[in-house]
Design a protein around this motif. Structure first.
Motif, mmCIF file in Angstrom:
data_model
loop_
_atom_site.group_PDB
_atom_site.id
_atom_site.type_symbol
_atom_site.label_atom_id
_atom_site.label_comp_id
_atom_site.label_asym_id
_atom_site.label_seq_id
_atom_site.Cartn_x
_atom_site.Cartn_y
_atom_site.Cartn_z
ATOM 1 N N TYR A 95 -19.882 -39.916 -36.356
ATOM 2 C CA TYR A 95 -19.683 -40.589 -35.079
ATOM 3 C C TYR A 95 -20.323 -39.782 -33.962
ATOM 4 O O TYR A 95 -20.154 -38.562 -33.871
ATOM 5 C CB TYR A 95 -18.186 -40.773 -34.813
ATOM 6 N N PHE A 96 -21.058 -40.493 -33.110
ATOM 7 C CA PHE A 96 -21.742 -39.862 -31.993
ATOM 8 C C PHE A 96 -21.261 -40.448 -30.671
ATOM 9 O O PHE A 96 -21.207 -41.666 -30.502
ATOM 10 C CB PHE A 96 -23.264 -40.084 -32.085
ATOM 11 N N CYS A 97 -20.965 -39.560 -29.754
ATOM 12 C CA CYS A 97 -20.665 -39.926 -28.376
ATOM 13 C C CYS A 97 -21.939 -39.719 -27.555
ATOM 14 O O CYS A 97 -22.729 -38.810 -27.853
ATOM 15 C CB CYS A 97 -19.540 -39.032 -27.865
ATOM 16 N N ALA A 98 -22.144 -40.551 -26.545
ATOM 17 C CA ALA A 98 -23.336 -40.414 -25.715
ATOM 18 C C ALA A 98 -22.998 -40.769 -24.276
ATOM 19 O O ALA A 98 -22.098 -41.573 -24.017
ATOM 20 C CB ALA A 98 -24.465 -41.311 -26.233
ATOM 21 N N LEU A 103 -6.352 -42.214 -35.931
ATOM 22 C CA LEU A 103 -7.403 -41.216 -35.840
ATOM 23 C C LEU A 103 -7.876 -41.086 -34.395
ATOM 24 O O LEU A 103 -7.817 -42.036 -33.608
ATOM 25 C CB LEU A 103 -8.579 -41.578 -36.752
ATOM 26 N N THR A 104 -8.319 -39.879 -34.070
ATOM 27 C CA THR A 104 -8.935 -39.594 -32.772
ATOM 28 C C THR A 104 -10.153 -38.731 -32.997
ATOM 29 O O THR A 104 -10.066 -37.714 -33.694
ATOM 30 C CB THR A 104 -7.966 -38.869 -31.826
ATOM 31 N N VAL A 105 -11.260 -39.120 -32.417
ATOM 32 C CA VAL A 105 -12.477 -38.309 -32.409
ATOM 33 C C VAL A 105 -12.763 -37.975 -30.945
ATOM 34 O O VAL A 105 -12.921 -38.861 -30.116
ATOM 35 C CB VAL A 105 -13.663 -39.045 -33.047
ATOM 36 N N LYS A 106 -12.843 -36.683 -30.665
ATOM 37 C CA LYS A 106 -12.883 -36.242 -29.271
ATOM 38 C C LYS A 106 -14.304 -36.160 -28.710
ATOM 39 O O LYS A 106 -15.262 -35.837 -29.435
ATOM 40 C CB LYS A 106 -12.209 -34.876 -29.140
ATOM 41 N N GLN A 149 -18.829 -32.679 -28.523
ATOM 42 C CA GLN A 149 -17.888 -33.170 -29.527
ATOM 43 C C GLN A 149 -17.359 -31.919 -30.219
ATOM 44 O O GLN A 149 -18.038 -31.337 -31.054
ATOM 45 C CB GLN A 149 -18.588 -34.119 -30.495
ATOM 46 N N PRO A 150 -16.174 -31.479 -29.846
ATOM 47 C CA PRO A 150 -15.707 -30.152 -30.244
ATOM 48 C C PRO A 150 -15.392 -29.997 -31.732
ATOM 49 O O PRO A 150 -15.311 -28.878 -32.221
ATOM 50 C CB PRO A 150 -14.443 -29.960 -29.400
ATOM 51 N N GLU A 151 -15.237 -31.087 -32.435
ATOM 52 C CA GLU A 151 -14.892 -31.024 -33.862
ATOM 53 C C GLU A 151 -16.069 -31.474 -34.707
ATOM 54 O O GLU A 151 -16.574 -32.584 -34.542
ATOM 55 C CB GLU A 151 -13.681 -31.910 -34.160
ATOM 56 N N ASP A 152 -16.500 -30.585 -35.622
ATOM 57 C CA ASP A 152 -17.562 -30.987 -36.541
ATOM 58 C C ASP A 152 -17.048 -32.034 -37.530
ATOM 59 O O ASP A 152 -17.798 -32.899 -37.958
ATOM 60 C CB ASP A 152 -18.080 -29.779 -37.313
ATOM 61 N N GLN A 153 -15.785 -31.896 -37.910
ATOM 62 C CA GLN A 153 -15.216 -32.816 -38.889
ATOM 63 C C GLN A 153 -13.763 -33.090 -38.553
ATOM 64 O O GLN A 153 -13.039 -32.198 -38.100
ATOM 65 C CB GLN A 153 -15.334 -32.228 -40.307
ATOM 66 N N VAL A 154 -13.354 -34.331 -38.786
ATOM 67 C CA VAL A 154 -11.961 -34.736 -38.624
ATOM 68 C C VAL A 154 -11.513 -35.357 -39.940
ATOM 69 O O VAL A 154 -12.203 -36.229 -40.486
ATOM 70 C CB VAL A 154 -11.813 -35.763 -37.479
ATOM 71 N N ASN A 155 -10.387 -34.877 -40.445
ATOM 72 C CA ASN A 155 -9.831 -35.398 -41.695
ATOM 73 C C ASN A 155 -8.553 -36.173 -41.395
ATOM 74 O O ASN A 155 -7.664 -35.666 -40.697
ATOM 75 C CB ASN A 155 -9.526 -34.264 -42.670
ATOM 76 N N VAL A 156 -8.476 -37.373 -41.931
ATOM 77 C CA VAL A 156 -7.329 -38.238 -41.687
ATOM 78 C C VAL A 156 -6.957 -38.945 -42.992
ATOM 79 O O VAL A 156 -7.840 -39.282 -43.788
ATOM 80 C CB VAL A 156 -7.672 -39.298 -40.612
ATOM 81 N N ALA A 157 -5.675 -39.177 -43.169
ATOM 82 C CA ALA A 157 -5.227 -39.960 -44.318
ATOM 83 C C ALA A 157 -5.307 -41.451 -43.968
ATOM 84 O O ALA A 157 -5.065 -41.856 -42.819
ATOM 85 C CB ALA A 157 -3.804 -39.590 -44.697
ATOM 86 N N GLU A 158 -5.654 -42.246 -44.960
ATOM 87 C CA GLU A 158 -5.744 -43.687 -44.742
ATOM 88 C C GLU A 158 -4.416 -44.228 -44.212
ATOM 89 O O GLU A 158 -3.344 -43.852 -44.697
ATOM 90 C CB GLU A 158 -6.115 -44.394 -46.046
ATOM 91 N N GLY A 165 -23.290 -33.738 -30.616
ATOM 92 C CA GLY A 165 -23.765 -33.281 -31.913
ATOM 93 C C GLY A 165 -23.226 -34.049 -33.103
ATOM 94 O O GLY A 165 -23.681 -33.856 -34.220
ATOM 95 N N GLY A 166 -22.258 -34.924 -32.845
ATOM 96 C CA GLY A 166 -21.701 -35.740 -33.924
ATOM 97 C C GLY A 166 -20.439 -35.128 -34.518
ATOM 98 O O GLY A 166 -20.269 -33.900 -34.552
ATOM 99 N N THR A 167 -19.555 -35.998 -34.980
ATOM 100 C CA THR A 167 -18.326 -35.597 -35.673
ATOM 101 C C THR A 167 -18.229 -36.396 -36.955
ATOM 102 O O THR A 167 -18.317 -37.622 -36.929
ATOM 103 C CB THR A 167 -17.083 -35.876 -34.814
ATOM 104 N N ARG A 168 -18.061 -35.678 -38.048
ATOM 105 C CA ARG A 168 -17.919 -36.367 -39.331
ATOM 106 C C ARG A 168 -16.451 -36.716 -39.541
ATOM 107 O O ARG A 168 -15.590 -35.835 -39.516
ATOM 108 C CB ARG A 168 -18.425 -35.498 -40.473
ATOM 109 N N LEU A 169 -16.174 -37.978 -39.741
ATOM 110 C CA LEU A 169 -14.817 -38.453 -40.007
ATOM 111 C C LEU A 169 -14.663 -38.690 -41.494
ATOM 112 O O LEU A 169 -15.453 -39.416 -42.099
ATOM 113 C CB LEU A 169 -14.544 -39.753 -39.250
#
Lengths: 113, 115
Positions: B89-92, B19-22, B6-15, B107-111
């Motif tokens: 968010y965790f991918c597995a 959104l995309t979590v990779k 999961q290449p991004e530790d954190q993703v920031n998005v406006a309401e 490793g998880g991505t914080r949204l």
């Protein structure tokens, strides 16, 4: 169904003490797992079981022991607690087919001082 | 051996924005792919999984994920983010041919969704 339940929710141990983290599932799942999650990190597998009487080591088993005498219960034993074992511990279970979904308990937050 | 990135530790998005979590994976054979969400002080909750069939998988809370075999990716998406989507968010990935059919987690991505 209650799903996967864990007790206690929180615990503080002194160095050298021992304790057992309890995990119970009421879904008749064959496979059960113990993971630890350190702050800001992903999950690391400690031990797992594919059925009653069968257990095996995961990625980080040192300092822990498990047993699986029944399908429902999968306790995790910490002997001689160390500060490095401060973590959140999650139990999980799944039926045991290749396409099934794994379900997690709410976790036990353990601090070793 | 199988692995998940999961290449991004954190993703920031406006309401209200999409959104995309990779997630990218490495596994021999056909992968089974999963997304889990973890809210603060809670266990992991299952969102969705890809086993076979349609590459676009729909899951809980309006989330969906697209399996791309050529890019070995399984990105999580939602058309319109909510502040309540803020979580870890965790991918597995699971290799159905492996002993024990173990799940390997990223490793998880914080949204973070901001109002």
């Amino acid at each position: 169904n209650a799903g996967v339940t864990q007790t206690p929710k929180f615990r503080i141990l002194k160095i050298g003490q021992s304790m057992t983290l309890q995990c119970t599932q009421d879904m008749n799942h064959n496979y059960m797992y113990w993971y630890r999650q350190d702050p800001g990190m992903g999950l690391k597998l400690i031990y797992y079981s594919v059925g009653a009487g069968i257990t095996d080591k995961g990625e980080v088993p040192n300092g822990y022991n498990v047993s699986r005498s029944t399908t429902e219960d999968f306790p995790l034993r910490l002997e001689l607690a160390a500060p490095s074992q401060t973590s959140v511990y999650f139990c999980a279970s799944r039926p045991g087919t290749s396409t099934d979904t794994q379900y997690f308990g709410p976790g036990t937050r353990l601090t070793v001082l | 051996a199988q692995s998940v990135a999961q290449p991004e530790d954190q993703v920031n998005v406006a309401e209200g924005n999409p959104l995309t979590v990779k997630c990218t994976y490495s596994v021999s054979g056909n992968p089974y792919l999963f997304w889990y969400v973890q809210y603060p002080n809670r266990g992991l909750q299952f969102l969705l999984k890809y086993i076979t069939g349609d590459n676009l998988v729909k899951g809980s809370y309006g989330f969906e994920a697209e399996f791309n075999k050529s890019q070995t990716s399984f990105h999580l998406k939602k058309p319109s983010a909510l502040v309540s989507d803020s979580a870890l968010y965790f991918c597995a990935v699971r290799n159905p041919s492996s002993a024990g059919n173990m799940l390997t987690f990223g490793g998880g991505t914080r949204l973070m969704v901001k109002p």
